[in-house]
Design a protein around this motif. Sequence first.
Motif, PDB file in Angstrom:
ATOM      1  N   GLY A  90       2.019   1.560  -3.468  1.00  0.00           N
ATOM      2  CA  GLY A  90       0.837   1.841  -4.428  1.00  0.00           C
ATOM      3  C   GLY A  90       0.755   0.671  -5.611  1.00  0.00           C
ATOM      4  O   GLY A  90       0.351   1.095  -6.587  1.00  0.00           O
ATOM      5  N   LEU A 105      -8.433   2.924  -1.885  1.00  0.00           N
ATOM      6  CA  LEU A 105      -8.250   2.824  -0.566  1.00  0.00           C
ATOM      7  C   LEU A 105      -7.371   4.177  -0.373  1.00  0.00           C
ATOM      8  O   LEU A 105      -7.584   4.907   0.788  1.00  0.00           O
ATOM      9  CB  LEU A 105      -7.226   1.969  -0.186  1.00  0.00           C
ATOM     10  CG  LEU A 105      -7.616   0.478  -0.029  1.00  0.00           C
ATOM     11  CD1 LEU A 105      -6.502  -0.519   0.143  1.00  0.00           C
ATOM     12  CD2 LEU A 105      -8.646   0.400   1.129  1.00  0.00           C
ATOM     13  N   LYS A 106      -6.770   4.590  -1.191  1.00  0.00           N
ATOM     14  CA  LYS A 106      -5.854   5.945  -1.244  1.00  0.00           C
ATOM     15  C   LYS A 106      -6.700   7.115  -0.871  1.00  0.00           C
ATOM     16  O   LYS A 106      -6.683   8.292  -0.244  1.00  0.00           O
ATOM     17  CB  LYS A 106      -4.687   6.245  -2.084  1.00  0.00           C
ATOM     18  CG  LYS A 106      -3.587   6.722  -1.732  1.00  0.00           C
ATOM     19  CD  LYS A 106      -2.591   6.572  -2.838  1.00  0.00           C
ATOM     20  CE  LYS A 106      -3.108   7.672  -3.942  1.00  0.00           C
ATOM     21  NZ  LYS A 106      -1.999   7.411  -4.989  1.00  0.00           N
ATOM     22  N   HIS A 130       0.896  -1.012  -0.057  1.00  0.00           N
ATOM     23  CA  HIS A 130       0.010   0.039  -0.128  1.00  0.00           C
ATOM     24  C   HIS A 130       0.911   1.115  -0.112  1.00  0.00           C
ATOM     25  O   HIS A 130       0.447   2.360  -0.444  1.00  0.00           O
ATOM     26  CB  HIS A 130      -1.032  -0.016   1.332  1.00  0.00           C
ATOM     27  CG  HIS A 130      -0.122   0.143   2.587  1.00  0.00           C
ATOM     28  ND1 HIS A 130       0.203   0.991   3.394  1.00  0.00           N
ATOM     29  CD2 HIS A 130       0.024  -1.142   3.035  1.00  0.00           C
ATOM     30  CE1 HIS A 130       0.653   0.504   4.513  1.00  0.00           C
ATOM     31  NE2 HIS A 130       0.767  -0.745   4.254  1.00  0.00           N
ATOM     32  N   ALA A 166      -8.014  -3.641   5.256  1.00  0.00           N
ATOM     33  CA  ALA A 166      -6.723  -3.066   4.556  1.00  0.00           C
ATOM     34  C   ALA A 166      -6.345  -1.547   5.466  1.00  0.00           C
ATOM     35  O   ALA A 166      -5.169  -1.443   5.778  1.00  0.00           O
ATOM     36  CB  ALA A 166      -6.859  -2.651   3.148  1.00  0.00           C
ATOM     37  N   ASP A 167      -7.217  -0.588   5.636  1.00  0.00           N
ATOM     38  CA  ASP A 167      -7.057   0.209   6.395  1.00  0.00           C
ATOM     39  C   ASP A 167      -6.316   0.003   7.747  1.00  0.00           C
ATOM     40  O   ASP A 167      -5.233   0.908   8.129  1.00  0.00           O
ATOM     41  CB  ASP A 167      -8.147   1.244   6.750  1.00  0.00           C
ATOM     42  CG  ASP A 167      -8.617   1.788   5.267  1.00  0.00           C
ATOM     43  OD1 ASP A 167      -7.893   2.116   4.340  1.00  0.00           O
ATOM     44  OD2 ASP A 167      -9.916   2.390   5.284  1.00  0.00           O
ATOM     45  N   SER A 198       2.632  -5.535   3.507  1.00  0.00           N
ATOM     46  CA  SER A 198       2.052  -5.918   2.154  1.00  0.00           C
ATOM     47  C   SER A 198       0.705  -6.513   2.383  1.00  0.00           C
ATOM     48  O   SER A 198       0.581  -7.368   3.612  1.00  0.00           O
ATOM     49  CB  SER A 198       2.855  -7.009   1.363  1.00  0.00           C
ATOM     50  OG  SER A 198       4.314  -6.494   1.378  1.00  0.00           O
ATOM     51  N   ALA A 221      -2.809  -1.132   7.362  1.00  0.00           N
ATOM     52  CA  ALA A 221      -2.032  -0.246   6.904  1.00  0.00           C
ATOM     53  C   ALA A 221      -1.659   0.642   8.010  1.00  0.00           C
ATOM     54  O   ALA A 221      -0.346   1.268   8.054  1.00  0.00           O
ATOM     55  CB  ALA A 221      -2.468   0.573   5.590  1.00  0.00           C
ATOM     56  N   LEU A 253      -6.256  -0.430  -4.660  1.00  0.00           N
ATOM     57  CA  LEU A 253      -5.214   0.631  -4.150  1.00  0.00           C
ATOM     58  C   LEU A 253      -5.625   1.898  -3.971  1.00  0.00           C
ATOM     59  O   LEU A 253      -5.467   2.719  -3.277  1.00  0.00           O
ATOM     60  CB  LEU A 253      -3.791   0.034  -4.617  1.00  0.00           C
ATOM     61  CG  LEU A 253      -3.101  -1.072  -4.024  1.00  0.00           C
ATOM     62  CD1 LEU A 253      -2.128  -1.313  -4.573  1.00  0.00           C
ATOM     63  CD2 LEU A 253      -2.761  -0.821  -2.495  1.00  0.00           C
TER      64      LEU A 253
END
Length: 285
Positions: free
Chosen positions: A53, A282-283, A50, A243-244, A253, A247, A279
């Motif tokens: 990216g 998510l960003k 992440h 995922a957040d 990863s 991260a 990705l």
Amino acid sequence: AAKAAGKNRFLRFHPDMMTALVQRTHMEAGLQLAVARGEISVDFQPIVSHRMGQVVTFEALARWDRDGGRVPPSVFIPLAERTGLINEIGTEVMALGMVQLAPWLSEDPSRSLAVNVSGVQLQDPLFAQTVLRLAEASGVAAYQLVLEVTESVFFDADCSLIKQLSSLREEGARVALDDFGTGYSSLGRLQDLPVDTVKIDRTFVSMVRTGNERLPILSSMINMAHSLGLTVTAEGVETAAQADYLAALDCDSLQGYLFSLPQPGRRLENALQQAEEALTVLKDR
Ligand code: C2E
Ligand code: MG
Ligand code: MG
Ligand code: MG
């Protein structure tokens, strides 16, 4: 009467046992034939960073399509381990993975191919040599390989197993501890193992539901691995909340259906695109 009951029990029990045995023998013969005919294939699932990216790794996963249906690896891999067929299957998966991924790998030295390795394969004193030969033949650099092993291979780790892994690491290949947290090895044992990465098992990832919970297990796994100089991959990431969360814990990863299902090599572009789109989403959250 007792004799009759005993006889009945025997008769009820016996056909079932026979059926199970016949089914297993049948499947074993089927697998042997499939291997001989080159019917084992591989799918590839992306692993993303992440931070960067982008997709950094593809994991090769063995597939066996039989009579139009698919036999899951959770069924045929243990069978292959019992019969020794895993050596051939493992070599085939590695060869197919390398050949199909060579063009993608050659574009960027930081990309890698991950393959699952069974403890049975590591008992072969020529294992490391075979891997390096295959890599050379397909034009893949050894440092672009990741060998995924489960904690259980280290239970009765003999020195030959350690020797195989160590000589591959000397050539630049990395070793990942797969399904981490499901075995019995303690976090403390981690520093003695010849590994570079831990892959946190998806049962831990699935504990993240809303993203607002406190999960000290997850954060300590990640922190401990980092303090030992290891990188961390989380497997089974299915939601953006997961995922957040990962991260935020600085997990290096991520891998899971949120990014892409495992895909055949001809759909690699598709898998890449899907993972990179996820990705971006998510960003922007
Ligand atoms: P693994 O190495 O831990 O691989 C991850 C498994 O989780 C794969 O199942 C993958 O399809 C699945 N998965 C990935 N993302 C998600 C997700 O978001 N949610 C859920 N629920 N599942 C996800 P698969 O392909 O059925 O393989 C199962 C296991 O079989 C593998 O677990 C590995 O231990 C073994 N295996 C597969 N291929 C090989 C092989 O070539 N050699 C050996 N020795 N083992 C293999
Ligand atoms: Mg794996
Ligand atoms: Mg895994
Ligand atoms: Mg797993």
